[in-house]
Design a protein around this motif. Structure first.
Motif, short mmCIF file in Angstrom:
data_model
loop_
_atom_site.label_atom_id
_atom_site.label_comp_id
_atom_site.label_asym_id
_atom_site.label_seq_id
_atom_site.Cartn_x
_atom_site.Cartn_y
_atom_site.Cartn_z
N PHE A 1 -31.51 -6.74 37.85
CA PHE A 1 -30.74 -7.88 37.34
C PHE A 1 -29.73 -7.43 36.29
N CYS A 2 -28.64 -8.16 36.23
CA CYS A 2 -27.56 -7.85 35.29
C CYS A 2 -28.06 -8.04 33.85
N PRO A 3 -27.89 -7.03 33.00
CA PRO A 3 -28.37 -7.18 31.61
C PRO A 3 -27.54 -8.18 30.81
N ALA A 4 -26.34 -8.52 31.30
CA ALA A 4 -25.49 -9.43 30.52
C ALA A 4 -25.74 -10.90 30.86
N CYS A 5 -26.01 -11.23 32.15
CA CYS A 5 -26.14 -12.65 32.50
C CYS A 5 -27.40 -12.96 33.31
N GLY A 6 -28.15 -11.94 33.72
CA GLY A 6 -29.41 -12.19 34.42
C GLY A 6 -29.28 -12.43 35.91
N SER A 7 -28.07 -12.38 36.46
CA SER A 7 -27.90 -12.52 37.91
C SER A 7 -28.36 -11.23 38.60
N PRO A 8 -28.70 -11.32 39.90
CA PRO A 8 -29.04 -10.07 40.61
C PRO A 8 -27.87 -9.09 40.53
N ASN A 9 -28.17 -7.81 40.44
CA ASN A 9 -27.09 -6.83 40.51
C ASN A 9 -27.19 -6.05 41.82
N PHE A 10 -26.23 -5.18 42.04
CA PHE A 10 -26.25 -4.36 43.26
C PHE A 10 -25.78 -2.97 42.90
N ALA A 11 -26.09 -2.02 43.79
CA ALA A 11 -25.76 -0.62 43.52
C ALA A 11 -24.41 -0.27 44.09
N MET A 12 -23.61 0.43 43.31
CA MET A 12 -22.36 1.02 43.78
C MET A 12 -22.54 2.53 43.78
N TRP A 13 -21.55 3.21 44.30
CA TRP A 13 -21.49 4.66 44.17
C TRP A 13 -22.80 5.33 44.60
N ALA A 14 -23.34 4.88 45.73
CA ALA A 14 -24.53 5.49 46.32
C ALA A 14 -25.68 5.59 45.31
N GLY A 15 -25.85 4.49 44.55
CA GLY A 15 -27.00 4.41 43.65
C GLY A 15 -26.74 4.88 42.23
N TRP A 16 -25.49 5.19 41.88
CA TRP A 16 -25.21 5.75 40.55
C TRP A 16 -24.61 4.76 39.57
N LYS A 17 -24.33 3.52 40.01
CA LYS A 17 -23.80 2.49 39.12
C LYS A 17 -24.38 1.18 39.59
N LEU A 18 -24.70 0.30 38.64
CA LEU A 18 -25.15 -1.04 39.01
C LEU A 18 -24.17 -2.04 38.42
N THR A 19 -23.89 -3.07 39.20
CA THR A 19 -22.98 -4.09 38.67
C THR A 19 -23.43 -5.49 39.09
N CYS A 20 -22.88 -6.46 38.42
CA CYS A 20 -23.35 -7.84 38.53
C CYS A 20 -22.84 -8.49 39.83
N SER A 21 -23.74 -9.16 40.54
CA SER A 21 -23.35 -9.75 41.82
C SER A 21 -22.39 -10.93 41.64
N THR A 22 -22.29 -11.48 40.43
CA THR A 22 -21.32 -12.57 40.24
C THR A 22 -19.89 -12.05 40.27
N LEU A 23 -19.72 -10.72 40.24
CA LEU A 23 -18.37 -10.15 40.26
C LEU A 23 -17.93 -9.79 41.68
N LEU A 24 -18.80 -9.97 42.66
CA LEU A 24 -18.42 -9.66 44.04
C LEU A 24 -17.22 -10.51 44.44
N PRO A 25 -16.32 -9.96 45.26
CA PRO A 25 -15.08 -10.68 45.57
C PRO A 25 -15.34 -12.04 46.22
N TRP A 26 -16.47 -12.20 46.87
CA TRP A 26 -16.73 -13.47 47.55
C TRP A 26 -17.71 -14.36 46.77
N ALA A 27 -18.07 -13.95 45.55
CA ALA A 27 -19.10 -14.71 44.82
C ALA A 27 -18.60 -16.12 44.49
N ASP A 28 -19.47 -17.09 44.71
CA ASP A 28 -19.18 -18.46 44.31
C ASP A 28 -20.09 -18.78 43.12
N ASN A 29 -19.53 -18.77 41.95
CA ASN A 29 -20.35 -18.91 40.75
C ASN A 29 -20.42 -20.34 40.23
#
Ligand SMILES: [Zn+2]
Length: 433
Positions: free
Chosen positions: A199-227
């Motif tokens: 989960f995202c440490p800033a807002c608590g939403s699920p996060n996802f892995a980028m860069w083959a597991g080397w970075k995690l980012t917030c799923s609310t930032l996905l280009p198709w996210a409806d927040n």
């Protein structure tokens, strides 16, 4: 130039190709290469090969095909909004895995003498064919149903008379080859970090892995996210606030007296009875290595030390420590007190002869697998205290008077180097610095 001292679990030779972790095409090509090797975990326990009696033979590294059911549908990286679909060109979708188990690209083990290859311009050569050497990946499949795991274990190719099984790592890693142990150290820390951070440490939403597991980012930032009416995630503004893998530095130090003939060792309350080691503790923000050594010795043993010297480091993937092995000097006439942070059960200065006798004993630098297991239970709060002296087939008279860590741990190296006369309190004689 002298070579640095390389501890067990250190010396990982992989070319990590960090600039290619964001290249989805590269990852998709190599993950299915017939050269690719995997380190597989079940809740942090690595897949190893053992004898029929359960003795660990080594780390099991396997190809992609026995694992294919655990990887989920393609594409494996650069996933889009719906399953089976690739995402659009987008910075946050580089090497991204939105769904399925987290996969970590560890690097490529290149053949001796090969020049490292693909630049950041890597564009599809046929099936990753310009990769020389073995790509390495890692995954934890501990959430799979037991029957699926059983079938997987049966499908792992092993030598006659051996079997594949998941093993408690601290008691087993000493049986891995130095190469496998060093890759295992990277894999275990990375897989553990991915699995603990969902989960995202800033807002608590699920996060996802980028860069083959080397970075995690917030799923609310996905280009198709409806927040909807949700407030924008703070990690999306200003400097992009990705979560990066942790490495937690720990100082571990052999404190010698002013003659260089005695060493301070202690028994942490979590350790088995009769087992002593160098004192250790986490380095804190705003602290240097030297200051952390001085503070930890003061807190744990109540004595002042000086002349701190760094010796060598060791990755310790339980889960993400970097052990910084040091020597320091103390006036041994100071009164040792354990009541400050109350972490140690006992501590005192041992003479070189005492330690030498223990190292010469066949059981002197051994921790048994059941003791590691118990240690893990104590550390995770499942057990309260170490068991008494383990049952032994040898008589009490034939046991070592105490025990110290094996040479596969940096504490064992610091102790052994000193006993063997390669270290004094005034100068480190080792040519390894
Ligand atoms: Zn967020």
């Amino acid at each position: 130039m002298a070579e640095n001292y390389v501890n067990f679990l250190a010396g990982n030779p992989l070319n990590r190709l960090s600039w290619l972790r964001s290249k989805t095409k590269f990852l998709e090509d190599i993950i299915e290469s017939n050269k690719t090797q995997w380190i597989v975990f079940k809740n942090g326990y690595p897949l190893a090969t053992t004898s029929a009696e359960g003795q660990v033979k080594g780390l099991a590294s396997i190809g992609t095909s026995p694992l294919v059911n655990f990887l989920g549908p393609k594409p494996f990286f650069g996933q889009g909004q719906t399953e089976g679909q690739s995402g659009p060109e987008h910075k946050l979708l580089e090497g991204a895995r939105i769904r399925g188990r987290r996969l970590v690209f560890l690097g490529v083990h290149e053949p001796e003498g090969s020049a490292a290859l693909p630049s950041h311009e890597f564009i599809n050569p046929e099936n990753g064919s310009d990769i020389q050497g073995q790509p390495w990946f890692s995954i934890d499949i501990g959430d799979a149903p037991e029957d699926e795991l059983e079938r997987f274990l049966e499908s792992v190719p092993v030598a006659a008379g051996e079997k594949a099984t998941f093993v408690e790592p601290r008691g087993a890693h000493g049986s891995f080859s130095p190469l496998h142990a060093s890759i295992f150290a990277e894999a275990r820390s990375m897989v553990d970090w991915n699995n603990r951070n969902k989960f995202c440490p800033a807002c608590g939403s699920p996060n996802f892995a980028m860069w083959a597991g080397w970075k995690l980012t917030c799923s609310t930032l996905l280009p198709w996210a409806d927040n909807g009416s949700k407030a924008p995630c703070p990690s999306g503004t200003g400097l992009q606030n990705f979560a990066h893998p942790r490495t937690d530095p720990v100082v571990i130090m052999a404190v010698l007296d002013q003659t260089g003939e005695k060493i301070l060792l202690g028994r942490n309350k979590r350790f088995p009875n009769g087992f002593v080691s160098c004192l250790a503790g986490f380095l804190e923000p705003g602290e240097t290595i030297e200051k952390a050594v001085q503070r930890e010795i003061w807190e744990e043993a109540g004595i002042r030390v000086s002349d701190v010297k760094y010796h060598s480091a060791q990755p310790w993937p339980y889960p993400a420590n970097l052990m910084l092995g040091c020597y320091a000097t103390a006036d041994a006439s100071q009164t040792i007190r354990l009541d400050l942070d109350n972490e140690l059960a006992e501590a005192r200065f041992y003479t070189k002869d005492e330690v030498r006798a223990v190292l010469a004993h066949r059981d002197g630098a051994v921790l048994r697998r059941n003791e590691y297991k118990r240690l893990e239970e104590v550390e995770s709060g499942k057990a309260l205290a170490p068991e008494g002296e383990p049952a032994s087939t040898v008589s009490a008279l034939d046991r070592p008077s105490f025990r110290v860590p094996p040479i596969s741990a940096v504490a064992g190296v610091l102790i052994t180097e000193w006993v063997n006369g390669r270290i004094t309190n005034v100068a480190i004689k080792s040519s390894n610095l």
